[in-house]
Write a protein that holds these residues in place. Structure first.
Motif, PDB file in Angstrom:
ATOM      1  N   GLY A  97       0.817  -1.200   0.000  1.00  0.00           N
ATOM      2  CA  GLY A  97       0.000   0.000   0.000  1.00  0.00           C
ATOM      3  C   GLY A  97       0.851   1.250   0.000  1.00  0.00           C
ATOM      4  O   GLY A  97       2.083   1.191  -0.113  1.00  0.00           O
ATOM      5  N   PHE A  98       0.187   2.397   0.150  1.00  0.00           N
ATOM      6  CA  PHE A  98       0.846   3.694   0.110  1.00  0.00           C
ATOM      7  C   PHE A  98       0.393   4.568   1.278  1.00  0.00           C
ATOM      8  O   PHE A  98      -0.154   5.650   1.070  1.00  0.00           O
ATOM      9  CB  PHE A  98       0.560   4.401  -1.216  1.00  0.00           C
ATOM     10  CG  PHE A  98       1.246   3.756  -2.385  1.00  0.00           C
ATOM     11  CD1 PHE A  98       2.501   4.170  -2.771  1.00  0.00           C
ATOM     12  CD2 PHE A  98       0.631   2.731  -3.082  1.00  0.00           C
ATOM     13  CE1 PHE A  98       3.146   3.583  -3.840  1.00  0.00           C
ATOM     14  CE2 PHE A  98       1.253   2.126  -4.152  1.00  0.00           C
ATOM     15  CZ  PHE A  98       2.526   2.556  -4.528  1.00  0.00           C
ATOM     16  N   PRO A  99       0.618   4.140   2.543  1.00  0.00           N
ATOM     17  CA  PRO A  99       0.224   5.008   3.668  1.00  0.00           C
ATOM     18  C   PRO A  99       1.057   6.285   3.674  1.00  0.00           C
ATOM     19  O   PRO A  99       2.276   6.237   3.509  1.00  0.00           O
ATOM     20  CB  PRO A  99       0.471   4.146   4.899  1.00  0.00           C
ATOM     21  CG  PRO A  99       1.409   3.079   4.471  1.00  0.00           C
ATOM     22  CD  PRO A  99       1.204   2.890   2.994  1.00  0.00           C
ATOM     23  N   LEU A 100       0.374   7.411   3.819  1.00  0.00           N
ATOM     24  CA  LEU A 100       1.002   8.740   3.799  1.00  0.00           C
ATOM     25  C   LEU A 100       1.853   8.962   2.555  1.00  0.00           C
ATOM     26  O   LEU A 100       2.799   9.737   2.559  1.00  0.00           O
ATOM     27  CB  LEU A 100       1.839   8.965   5.063  1.00  0.00           C
ATOM     28  CG  LEU A 100       1.057   8.945   6.380  1.00  0.00           C
ATOM     29  CD1 LEU A 100       2.002   9.071   7.561  1.00  0.00           C
ATOM     30  CD2 LEU A 100       0.013  10.055   6.411  1.00  0.00           C
ATOM     31  N   GLY A 101       1.521   8.255   1.462  1.00  0.00           N
ATOM     32  CA  GLY A 101       2.226   8.431   0.200  1.00  0.00           C
ATOM     33  C   GLY A 101       3.518   7.648   0.077  1.00  0.00           C
ATOM     34  O   GLY A 101       4.228   7.778  -0.916  1.00  0.00           O
ATOM     35  N   TYR A 102       3.833   6.802   1.058  1.00  0.00           N
ATOM     36  CA  TYR A 102       5.055   5.995   1.012  1.00  0.00           C
ATOM     37  C   TYR A 102       4.726   4.581   0.546  1.00  0.00           C
ATOM     38  O   TYR A 102       3.837   3.932   1.100  1.00  0.00           O
ATOM     39  CB  TYR A 102       5.715   5.903   2.389  1.00  0.00           C
ATOM     40  CG  TYR A 102       6.161   7.224   2.941  1.00  0.00           C
ATOM     41  CD1 TYR A 102       7.294   7.865   2.445  1.00  0.00           C
ATOM     42  CD2 TYR A 102       5.444   7.841   3.961  1.00  0.00           C
ATOM     43  CE1 TYR A 102       7.700   9.088   2.948  1.00  0.00           C
ATOM     44  CE2 TYR A 102       5.849   9.061   4.475  1.00  0.00           C
ATOM     45  CZ  TYR A 102       6.970   9.675   3.961  1.00  0.00           C
ATOM     46  OH  TYR A 102       7.364  10.882   4.469  1.00  0.00           O
ATOM     47  N   ALA A 103       5.447   4.083  -0.453  1.00  0.00           N
ATOM     48  CA  ALA A 103       5.260   2.698  -0.876  1.00  0.00           C
ATOM     49  C   ALA A 103       5.743   1.798   0.246  1.00  0.00           C
ATOM     50  O   ALA A 103       6.888   1.910   0.691  1.00  0.00           O
ATOM     51  CB  ALA A 103       6.044   2.421  -2.159  1.00  0.00           C
ATOM     52  N   ILE A 119      -0.642  -4.994  10.540  1.00  0.00           N
ATOM     53  CA  ILE A 119      -0.870  -3.606  10.926  1.00  0.00           C
ATOM     54  C   ILE A 119      -1.370  -2.851   9.701  1.00  0.00           C
ATOM     55  O   ILE A 119      -0.755  -2.867   8.641  1.00  0.00           O
ATOM     56  CB  ILE A 119       0.422  -2.954  11.462  1.00  0.00           C
ATOM     57  CG1 ILE A 119       0.923  -3.708  12.689  1.00  0.00           C
ATOM     58  CG2 ILE A 119       0.200  -1.492  11.772  1.00  0.00           C
ATOM     59  CD1 ILE A 119      -0.026  -3.712  13.863  1.00  0.00           C
ATOM     60  N   PHE A 120      -2.486  -2.180   9.863  1.00  0.00           N
ATOM     61  CA  PHE A 120      -3.137  -1.461   8.771  1.00  0.00           C
ATOM     62  C   PHE A 120      -3.063   0.027   9.059  1.00  0.00           C
ATOM     63  O   PHE A 120      -3.335   0.463  10.164  1.00  0.00           O
ATOM     64  CB  PHE A 120      -4.611  -1.890   8.701  1.00  0.00           C
ATOM     65  CG  PHE A 120      -5.419  -1.147   7.686  1.00  0.00           C
ATOM     66  CD1 PHE A 120      -5.638  -1.686   6.428  1.00  0.00           C
ATOM     67  CD2 PHE A 120      -5.986   0.084   7.981  1.00  0.00           C
ATOM     68  CE1 PHE A 120      -6.402  -1.010   5.495  1.00  0.00           C
ATOM     69  CE2 PHE A 120      -6.749   0.767   7.046  1.00  0.00           C
ATOM     70  CZ  PHE A 120      -6.950   0.211   5.804  1.00  0.00           C
ATOM     71  N   ASN A 121      -2.686   0.799   8.063  1.00  0.00           N
ATOM     72  CA  ASN A 121      -2.727   2.256   8.139  1.00  0.00           C
ATOM     73  C   ASN A 121      -3.501   2.758   6.933  1.00  0.00           C
ATOM     74  O   ASN A 121      -3.542   2.095   5.889  1.00  0.00           O
ATOM     75  CB  ASN A 121      -1.316   2.850   8.131  1.00  0.00           C
ATOM     76  CG  ASN A 121      -0.576   2.557   9.404  1.00  0.00           C
ATOM     77  OD1 ASN A 121      -0.981   2.978  10.473  1.00  0.00           O
ATOM     78  ND2 ASN A 121       0.503   1.788   9.307  1.00  0.00           N
ATOM     79  N   GLN A 122      -4.097   3.945   7.046  1.00  0.00           N
ATOM     80  CA  GLN A 122      -4.770   4.523   5.894  1.00  0.00           C
ATOM     81  C   GLN A 122      -3.773   4.585   4.745  1.00  0.00           C
ATOM     82  O   GLN A 122      -2.635   4.995   4.928  1.00  0.00           O
ATOM     83  CB  GLN A 122      -5.284   5.918   6.220  1.00  0.00           C
ATOM     84  CG  GLN A 122      -6.456   5.913   7.159  1.00  0.00           C
ATOM     85  CD  GLN A 122      -6.963   7.313   7.444  1.00  0.00           C
ATOM     86  OE1 GLN A 122      -6.291   8.306   7.195  1.00  0.00           O
ATOM     87  NE2 GLN A 122      -8.161   7.388   7.972  1.00  0.00           N
ATOM     88  N   GLY A 123      -4.197   4.162   3.588  1.00  0.00           N
ATOM     89  CA  GLY A 123      -3.320   4.113   2.425  1.00  0.00           C
ATOM     90  C   GLY A 123      -3.060   2.684   1.977  1.00  0.00           C
ATOM     91  O   GLY A 123      -2.560   2.453   0.880  1.00  0.00           O
TER      92      GLY A 123
END
Length: 184
Positions: free
Chosen positions: A49-55, A78-82
């Motif tokens: 994914g891309f949480p906070l724009g980081y691959a 662990i899940f973060n938005q993105g």
């Protein structure tokens, strides 16, 4: 552009027309679509994914692989938005045999409600040592329950594609090869 959407299953397919000459090769997800129904309790998977724009990539363990018939399974990652919409990858018969077994959907969350001043423009005027007598409002804050991640199965993704295939192909996108659908 939204090519197709199923709000109940929480699946959407997006497309983007590129109108400028592409200087570099566009990266393609080059792994086969596997069968998420073959996952078992304790299967290891990876989420991208891309949480906070980081691959980013993280790993997790599958729990309750057939939680909802053909619709969802749980991962302790662990899940973060993105991460939403990112692929869930499993390894078949050792590296480098990766295959997509699902898509990250969401994490479990609780809603916490609290009262707050209606006008928060100037909190410095509030005396926190005395009872508040101004207008109040109810606010909600999501409390993400890290380690409980919901995923959409590859069967649900295939069914979604098949149900919307004509519309998607009509808009110039053909994903038959990705989903292993033979041309008729």
């Amino acid at each position: 552009e939204v090519l197709a959407m199923d709000t109940k299953a929480d699946i959407a397919l997006l497309g983007k027309e590129i109108t400028v000459p592409v200087q570099e090769k566009i990266p393609v997800f080059n792994y086969p679509v596997g069968d998420s129904e073959e996952l078992e309790w304790g299967s290891f998977v990876y989420m991208m994914g891309f949480p906070l724009g980081y691959a980013m990539i993280t790993r997790g363990i599958v729990s309750d692989p057939n939680r909802i018939k053909k619709g969802s399974f749980l991962i302790d990652a662990i899940f973060n938005q993105g991460f939403s919409g990112g692929p869930v990858i499993a390894v078949r018969d050792g590296v480098p045999n990766f295959e997509m077994v699902g898509m990250v959907r969401s994490s479990a969350a609780l809603n916490n409600y609290f009262l707050s001043p209606e006008n928060t423009d100037n909190l410095s005027e509030i005396n926190f040592n005395e009872p508040y007598t101004g207008n109040i409002k109810v606010e909600s804050v999501k409390d993400i329950q890290y380690g409980i991640t919901f995923s959409v199965t590859t069967r649900a993704l295939r069914d979604f594609y098949r149900a919307n295939r004509d519309k998607i192909i009509g808009k110039g996108y053909d994903l038959d090869g990705f989903f292993g659908i033979q041309k008729q």
